[in-house]
Design a protein around this motif. Structure first.
Motif, PDB file in Angstrom:
ATOM      1  N   ALA A  50      15.863 -46.546  -6.130  1.00  0.00           N
ATOM      2  CA  ALA A  50      15.098 -46.484  -4.881  1.00  0.00           C
ATOM      3  C   ALA A  50      13.827 -47.333  -4.935  1.00  0.00           C
ATOM      4  N   ASN A  51      13.392 -47.704  -6.135  1.00  0.00           N
ATOM      5  CA  ASN A  51      12.175 -48.513  -6.317  1.00  0.00           C
ATOM      6  C   ASN A  51      10.914 -47.830  -5.792  1.00  0.00           C
ATOM      7  N   LEU A  52      10.974 -46.550  -5.583  1.00  0.00           N
ATOM      8  CA  LEU A  52       9.817 -45.842  -5.041  1.00  0.00           C
ATOM      9  C   LEU A  52       8.616 -45.861  -5.994  1.00  0.00           C
ATOM     10  N   TYR A 105       6.402 -48.851  -5.415  1.00  0.00           N
ATOM     11  CA  TYR A 105       5.632 -48.825  -4.165  1.00  0.00           C
ATOM     12  C   TYR A 105       4.458 -47.848  -4.250  1.00  0.00           C
ATOM     13  N   ILE A 164       6.595 -47.725   4.208  1.00  0.00           N
ATOM     14  CA  ILE A 164       7.741 -47.969   3.334  1.00  0.00           C
ATOM     15  C   ILE A 164       8.030 -46.726   2.498  1.00  0.00           C
ATOM     16  N   SER A 201       9.301 -43.811   4.691  1.00  0.00           N
ATOM     17  CA  SER A 201      10.667 -44.079   5.147  1.00  0.00           C
ATOM     18  C   SER A 201      11.671 -43.947   4.008  1.00  0.00           C
ATOM     19  N   LYS A 202      11.285 -44.384   2.817  1.00  0.00           N
ATOM     20  CA  LYS A 202      12.186 -44.288   1.664  1.00  0.00           C
ATOM     21  C   LYS A 202      12.425 -42.829   1.265  1.00  0.00           C
ATOM     22  N   GLU A 214      14.720 -41.370   3.741  1.00  0.00           N
ATOM     23  CA  GLU A 214      16.077 -41.872   3.539  1.00  0.00           C
ATOM     24  C   GLU A 214      16.771 -41.130   2.397  1.00  0.00           C
TER      25      GLU A 214
END
Length: 294
Positions: free
Chosen positions: A134-136, A139, A166, A169-170, A173
């Motif tokens: 997810a690369n969270l 971020y 971002i 929203s992630k 999701e």
């Protein structure tokens, strides 16, 4: 009513970006003795909070339920919910705190219904597990760095707002994928209308048939919808909602059971005590004493 569990208010430290704050979890742990209220003791938030855990294992309290957390866990706490931390050794992470006004401003920039799961805390679990893909983490780290970077005001605000959208929203999701059986359908929208009407009217009416009539559907249809969304009857959901409100009031002040009974819409205090005990196993005063042991 004297408050025993404080409402924690939002205080922005950035003159350039009002309504949002990003803090390291370790800093809160280090400075907890200097706070007017310990973050390890239950407190009610007057803002929203996203907690992203990057190292360690622990638990976080959200509305009287302790949730186990570990690396790559996100816990979302809405305004008005009860919160507390357990600062175990090695625990690390970030807190993104934001006001209701800031949230409304940012939500206006993202697609409609994007945040439906994060804005209905009584419907979904506050805990989200984040997969590495997810690369969270990247971020979250970036928004922290940008928030404290001494840059031109306009650019800083724009960058932080964009990163917040971002991240938000992630997380939504990921939450959607975890609860993919619940679609953003007419049934979910009806449930949310039921929930909203309940918030405004529960003190005056706790009858499921009343809410069905108010929503323009049959009692049977409302029950079918609520069961599909949360696997409970409409009446069970009403009772859980009322009990949660009662619990928040019980630990949040020195209010007496008789006062709380009237506040919850019961004409007779004895009926409220029976109602509360049937659904929690405690009398209101018994719950308060038991909870204060934690």
């Amino acid at each position: 009513m004297k408050r025993e569990i404080p409402n924690i208010l939002f205080k922005s430290k950035s003159p350039e970006i009002l309504g949002i704050e990003i803090i390291r979890l370790e800093k809160i742990k280090e400075e907890k003795e200097s706070f007017t209220h310990s973050p390890e003791k239950a407190h009610q938030l007057e803002f929203y909070q996203l907690v992203f855990y990057t190292e360690g294992t622990s638990e976080q309290l959200v509305d009287f339920v302790w949730h186990k957390v570990q690396k790559n866990t996100v816990v979302y706490v809405s305004k008005g919910q009860v919160n507390a931390f357990k600062f175990n050794e090695g625990l690390q992470g970030y807190l993104i705190l934001f006001t209701e006004d800031y949230l409304k401003e940012q939500i206006a920039k993202i697609p409609k219904d994007t945040a439906i799961r994060l804005l209905t805390p009584l419907l979904f679990s506050p805990k989200v597990h984040v997969a590495q893909i997810a690369n969270l983490p990247a971020y979250v780290k970036l928004i922290f760095e940008e928030f404290y970077k001494p840059t031109e005001s306009f650019n800083k605000r724009y960058i932080v707002d964009s990163l917040f959208n971002i991240i938000f929203s992630k997380v939504e999701e990921i939450k959607k994928n975890e609860t993919d059986d619940i679609k953003d359908s007419e049934k979910l929208r009806l449930f949310l209308k039921f929930q909203e009407k309940l918030k405004k009217t529960f003190r005056r009416n706790k009858n499921a048939a009343f809410y069905a009539q108010e929503l323009g559907v049959t009692y049977k249809h409302l029950n079918i919808v609520v069961k599909e969304v949360i696997a409970k009857t409409a009446k069970q959901y009403i009772d859980e909602f009322v009990i949660l409100e009662a619990k928040r009031n019980l630990i949040n002040s020195t209010i007496k059971s008789t006062e709380l009974a009237y506040l919850m819409g019961f004409e007779e205090p004895t009926n409220f005590v029976k109602y509360f005990k049937k659904r929690t196993g405690f009398t209101p005063n018994g719950f308060k004493k038991e909870y204060n042991k934690v």
